[in-house]
Every structure is written in structure tokens, then in C-alpha cells.
Design a protein around this motif. Structure first.
Motif, short mmCIF file in Angstrom:
data_model
loop_
_atom_site.label_atom_id
_atom_site.label_comp_id
_atom_site.label_asym_id
_atom_site.label_seq_id
_atom_site.Cartn_x
_atom_site.Cartn_y
_atom_site.Cartn_z
N TYR A 117 0.82 -1.21 0.00
CA TYR A 117 0.00 0.00 0.00
C TYR A 117 0.85 1.26 0.00
CZ TYR A 117 0.86 -0.55 5.02
OH TYR A 117 1.45 -0.72 6.25
N MET A 118 2.08 1.16 -0.48
CA MET A 118 3.00 2.29 -0.44
C MET A 118 2.47 3.51 -1.20
SD MET A 118 6.99 2.15 -1.50
CE MET A 118 7.81 3.51 -2.30
N ALA A 119 2.00 3.29 -2.42
CA ALA A 119 1.54 4.41 -3.24
C ALA A 119 0.31 5.09 -2.64
CB ALA A 119 1.24 3.95 -4.67
N VAL A 120 -0.65 4.27 -2.14
CA VAL A 120 -1.85 4.89 -1.55
C VAL A 120 -1.54 5.51 -0.19
CG1 VAL A 120 -3.75 3.76 -2.74
CG2 VAL A 120 -2.58 2.54 -0.95
N LEU A 121 -0.59 4.95 0.55
CA LEU A 121 -0.17 5.59 1.79
C LEU A 121 0.42 6.97 1.50
CD1 LEU A 121 0.50 5.68 4.81
CD2 LEU A 121 2.60 4.42 4.30
N ASN A 122 1.28 7.04 0.50
CA ASN A 122 1.85 8.34 0.12
C ASN A 122 0.76 9.31 -0.29
OD1 ASN A 122 4.39 7.31 0.60
ND2 ASN A 122 4.90 7.00 -1.55
N ALA A 123 -0.19 8.83 -1.08
CA ALA A 123 -1.29 9.71 -1.51
C ALA A 123 -2.10 10.19 -0.31
CB ALA A 123 -2.19 8.96 -2.49
N CYS A 124 -2.34 9.29 0.64
CA CYS A 124 -3.10 9.66 1.84
C CYS A 124 -2.38 10.73 2.65
CB CYS A 124 -3.34 8.41 2.68
SG CYS A 124 -4.43 8.65 4.09
N LEU A 125 -1.08 10.56 2.82
CA LEU A 125 -0.30 11.56 3.58
C LEU A 125 -0.29 12.90 2.88
CD1 LEU A 125 2.66 9.24 4.65
CD2 LEU A 125 0.86 10.16 6.14
N THR A 148 -10.14 3.35 -3.35
CA THR A 148 -11.53 3.39 -2.93
C THR A 148 -11.66 3.98 -1.53
OG1 THR A 148 -12.07 1.47 -4.29
CG2 THR A 148 -13.58 1.97 -2.48
N MET A 149 -10.74 3.63 -0.64
CA MET A 149 -10.74 4.21 0.70
C MET A 149 -10.47 5.71 0.65
SD MET A 149 -11.55 2.01 2.92
CE MET A 149 -11.72 0.23 3.10
N LEU A 150 -9.51 6.10 -0.19
CA LEU A 150 -9.21 7.53 -0.30
C LEU A 150 -10.43 8.31 -0.79
CD1 LEU A 150 -5.61 7.52 -1.87
CD2 LEU A 150 -6.26 7.74 0.54
N LYS A 151 -11.14 7.74 -1.75
CA LYS A 151 -12.32 8.43 -2.29
C LYS A 151 -13.44 8.49 -1.26
CE LYS A 151 -11.49 7.77 -7.20
NZ LYS A 151 -12.06 7.42 -8.50
N ALA A 152 -13.47 7.53 -0.35
CA ALA A 152 -14.50 7.56 0.69
C ALA A 152 -14.25 8.67 1.71
CB ALA A 152 -14.55 6.20 1.39
N PHE A 153 -13.00 8.96 1.99
CA PHE A 153 -12.66 9.92 3.04
C PHE A 153 -12.34 11.32 2.52
CE2 PHE A 153 -11.70 5.96 5.42
CZ PHE A 153 -12.40 6.23 6.59
N PHE A 154 -11.93 11.42 1.25
CA PHE A 154 -11.49 12.71 0.73
C PHE A 154 -12.43 13.22 -0.36
CE2 PHE A 154 -7.54 10.91 2.45
CZ PHE A 154 -7.11 11.97 3.24
N ASN A 155 -12.34 14.51 -0.61
CA ASN A 155 -13.16 15.19 -1.61
C ASN A 155 -12.56 14.96 -2.99
OD1 ASN A 155 -14.65 16.91 -3.18
ND2 ASN A 155 -14.01 18.79 -2.14
N GLU A 156 -13.26 14.19 -3.82
CA GLU A 156 -12.74 13.86 -5.15
C GLU A 156 -12.64 15.08 -6.07
OE1 GLU A 156 -14.25 10.18 -6.99
OE2 GLU A 156 -15.37 9.91 -5.12
N SER A 157 -13.36 16.15 -5.73
CA SER A 157 -13.31 17.37 -6.55
C SER A 157 -12.21 18.33 -6.11
CB SER A 157 -14.67 18.09 -6.49
OG SER A 157 -15.70 17.27 -6.99
#
Length: 443
Positions: free
Chosen positions: A271-279, A408-417
Motif C-alpha cells: 500500500y505504499m503508493a496509496v499511503l503516500n497519496a493519503c499523507l 476506494t478508501m481515499l475516495k471515501a474519506f477525501f473530496n474527489e473534486s
């Protein structure tokens, strides 16, 4: 309240225990009532008695690279029984082991069971769609050293787009019926063709506690391609260790081409790439959060263990394992799809007349194979890693599965716009980032 007694808030201890139990039972029951769905494969395993259309890397093979049937049958026996003792009886062709086939039987206690999730079958061995997918991979190998920023002007990517436009069943995106250098090697969803080839999350600096991670990575040198020699290819299919090794660049670089991206995928953790995106997204503050976050409108509270950074980071990481369990079930117990590296051996032996495999004419007559033979002296698929592909079937992709789950988790918690400020793109040499003006991100 008696002295030293804990205040359980709105519930007594017993009420809390019963409530937790009922929530779990209700959730489990909601998945129990979902009827089972059939899992359909592409039929290649039944269609070809020699198993030419199925994954077999790591097992022993004959001189054509066809799996020895006694070994494949032992492989199937173990998969059918699920007994650890049967897996220990699978004959291997060398020192390299199969990658965790028994995880196909694992249960995930959150959400539906992985065996309830279905996928469409991948293209069959002889289909036009399979031919076009292989042609795309051959072109990707030829374009591995072309910088993403030069796709519009480089002759290799221009020729790739023109050739892929001629296939009778190409599944990638097109513009007015043709593949372009802007759609080349991209996904088939609407957002996949927006912005530069990579997401901003693969280039932007990553806030990491009190530190910052600059996303410059180790990569291999240009033309460091492998498994284009038939003897080496066959050796690797048998699960033996490679005779060659990768050669690495002395400078770390931003990911600027297919070679840099392949080495990133080679060495990343799930999950390295999505962890980086989340941070990165968390660093933008409340504006980047989904507007339904219950704490955004609160006058007295902010989210933390619920709907805050710990909650988001936990779910982003947790999704990876569940996705891999579902993928490994499909890989080993449903599809057992041939790896492109293995398919390249079928193409090579067909082109040199050593065998007659039912490969679609779209690929056999393609100009990409002429170019591959010209550059490498064979029709094998050039790969970026000395050891070749991993020892698990090709479909579904492992990285595709856990990356999709994490996104999918990122889109659930963050504003896609939310528009990522100050977009960038790697320079052609990967040593710097170039501002992209008001470009909208395609995350």
C-alpha cells in the motif's frame, strides 16, 4: 456514580457487550443472504490439454516451455483439496517457489467473503482481445525508455499508437476510433486519460511526520531488458535463478518513464503508493476531506480516531490485505491465467516454426513483432526484471487489486473534486519536477 467506577457513557457494560454482539451478527447475516454467484474462467484450461493457455511458471517444462503435465496435475490436485500436504508434493522445476497459493482459502472477517466476489473472465488465449493486449505489452517494452513527457513526439510511441489502432479488438481508450499518444498505455475509464501519465501522488513530496520524502527512486539503466534469450527464458520458466542481474542507475530520479515505473513496482510494499497519496491529501487540511465528514461542521470537535487521520490511515492500509486475499482466490482457484512472459514464449515458438499455437493473426502479423525481432533477435517479450515475473498467475493483477482498494478508501474519506495545488510533472531526465500550470489532477 461510585468511586473509581468507569463511566461507560450512554450504555452500561452489559448493554455495550450485547450491542457489539448484535452489530457483528447483523453484519455477518447481511452477507449470508447474498446468494453465491458462479465464477467463470475463460475456458483455456479445458480447451488445451497441454495447458498452453495457463500459468505454470516454477513448474518443470519441456523444451517448448510447455508444462510437464504430471506437475500441473499435482498443482491442480493441491488446489482442489486445499491440503497443505498436497502443496508440499507439487514438483518444482528449480529453486523458486510458488507465491502463497494457500492464501486463496483465507477468510476475511470484515465485509463479504472473498469467494463471494466475482470477476469477468479475461480474454481467451486465441482471441483478438488477447492479441491486442500482448501487442500493447510488446510496445510498452519497446517504449520503456521513452519519457512520458515525450510521448507526443517520440517515433516509438507514435508508431505504437498507430499500430494498436489497427487491431480488430483493442480494449484501450481511443479518440475518434484511434489510439493516440495521449491515450497510449492508459486505462479504459474516463478519468484515466486526463492529465499527465502519472498521478500527482507519484511525484509530489510526501509529508512524513517531521520529515519529507522526496519521490526520487532508484531505477535501472536504459536498455536493461531481460529474458530475450530463449535458453534464459526457458530456465526462468522452470523456476531457476537468473544468469543475469539488473544494472542500476547511479542517480535517483523522479519516475519519468516506463522503466522507472517498473522498478518502483518491483520494490514497493503493497500500500505504499496509496499511503503516500493519503499523507499528501492529509497535508492539505480540511478542504481536502469529503464534505460529509461529520466533524467538518462541528464547532467544538475535530476528528481523530473516528474520521480523522488515524482512522483514514488505518483503512487505507487495511484494504490492501483484503484485496490481495480476493485476488489470490481468483488467481489460483478460478483463472490460473497465463503470464505475458509465458505467452511471449508461445509467440516465439510459433513465429520460428517450432510449434503451431492458435494465436490470433492480429498479433502474428503485427509490425511490433518485426521490431522486437530486429532489436532482440527473438520474439520473446522483453521484461524489466532479471528474474522475470512473479510466481503467481496473471489475473487479476496484485498491484491493481490493492491499489484499487486503497484508492476506494481515499475516495471515501477525501473530496474527489479537490484540486491539488501546484501540479507538476517529471522532467525527461527525472532529475527535477516541472510546474504544470493550472492542470487538473487525475487522481
Amino acid at each position: 456514580m461510585k468511586k473509581n467506577h468507569v463511566n461507560w457513557g450512554r450504555s452500561s457494560p452489559l448493554e455495550r457487550i450485547l450491542s457489539a454482539f448484535l452489530i457483528r451478527v447483523k453484519d455477518a447475516a447481511s452477507y449470508l443472504i447474498i446468494p453465491p454467484k458462479p465464477h467463470r474462467c475463460n475456458g483455456d484450461e479445458q480447451r488445451y490439454p497441454s495447458k498452453i493457455g495457463n500459468y505454470s511458471k516454477g513448474l518443470p517444462h519441456n523444451e517448448l516451455g510447455e508444462v510437464e503435465l504430471f506437475a500441473y496435475q499435482a498443482f491442480l490436485t493441491a488446489l482442489n483439496t486445499g491440503k497443505p500436504s498436497d502443496f508440499e508434493q507439487i514438483p518444482l522445476g528449480g529453486a523458486v517457489k510458488l507465491t502463497d497459493p494457500q492464501s486463496a482459502y483465507a477468510y476475511e472477517l470484515a465485509g463479504p467473503d472473498s469467494h463471494q466476489i466475482t470477476l469477468e473472465a479475461p480474454p481467451s488465449f486465441s482471441s483478438a482481445r488477447e492479441a491486442s493486449e500482448m501487442a500493447e505489452l510488446y510496445w510498452r517494452a519497446l517504449a520503456r525508455d521513452v519519457p512520458f513527457a515525450e510521448y507526443d513526439t517520440n517515433p516509438i510511441t507514435q508508431e505504437a499508437a498507430a499500430d494498436l489502432s489497427t487491431y480488430s479488438d483493442f480494449g484501450g481508450p481511443k479518440v475518434n476510433g484511434r489510439v493516440t499518444t495521449d491515450t497510449l498505455f492508459r486505462g479504459d475509464k474516463s478519468g484515466d486519460v486526463l492529465g499527465p501519465f502519472l498521478s500527482q501522488f507519484m511525484w509530489k513530496d510526501v509529508p512524513y511526520g517531521a520529515d519529507t520524502v522526496v519521490q526520487q527512486y532508484r531505477t535501472t539503466v536504459p536498455k536493461d531488458d531481460h529474458l530475450t534469450d530463449y535458453k534464459e527464458w526457458l530456465k526462468i520458466q522452470n523456476g531457476m535463478l537468473p544468469s543475469t542481474s539488473n544494472v542500476f542507475d547511479t542517480a535517483k530520479r523522479y519516475i519519468r518513464d516506463g522503466r522507472g515505473l517498473s522498478e518502483y513496482v518491483h520494490e514497493d510494499f503493497p500500500y505504499m503508493a496509496v499511503l503516500n497519496a493519503c499523507l499528501i491529501l492529509l497535508s492539505y487540511g480540511p478542504d481536502a476531506l469529503d464534505q460529509n465528514n461529520p466533524y467538518l461542521q462541528s464547532l467544538t470537535q475535530t476528528g481523530f480516531s473516528t474520521f480523522g487521520a488515524p482512522h483514514i490511515l488505518d483503512f487505507t492500509a487495511r484494504a490492501a490485505r483484503a484485496a490481495l486475499e480476493a485476488a489470490w482466490f481468483q488467481k489460483f482457484l478460478v483463472h490460473r491465467r497465463l503470464r505475458p512472459e509465458e505467452f511471449g514464449g508461445r509467440v516465439h515458438n510459433t513465429k520460428i516454426g517450432a510449434a503451431q499455437y492458435p494465436i490470433h493473426e492480429d498479433l502474428l502479423s503485427s509490425r511490433v513483432l518485426t521490431e522486437i525481432d530486429k532489436q532482440y533477435g527473438s520474439f520473446l517479450l522483453p521484461v524489466a526484471y532479471a528474474e522475470g515475473c512473479a510466481t503467481h498467475p496473471a489475473f487479476p493483477g496484485g498491484h491493481a487489486s490493492f491499489a484499487s482498494a486503497g484508492v476506494t478508501m481515499l475516495k471515501a474519506f477525501f473530496n474527489e473534486s479537490f484540486v491539488i495545488p501546484n501540479p507538476v510533472q517529471a522532467s525527461a531526465d527525472g532529475l527535477s519536477l516541472i510546474p504544470r500550470g493550472s492542470l487538473l489532477n487525475n487522481w
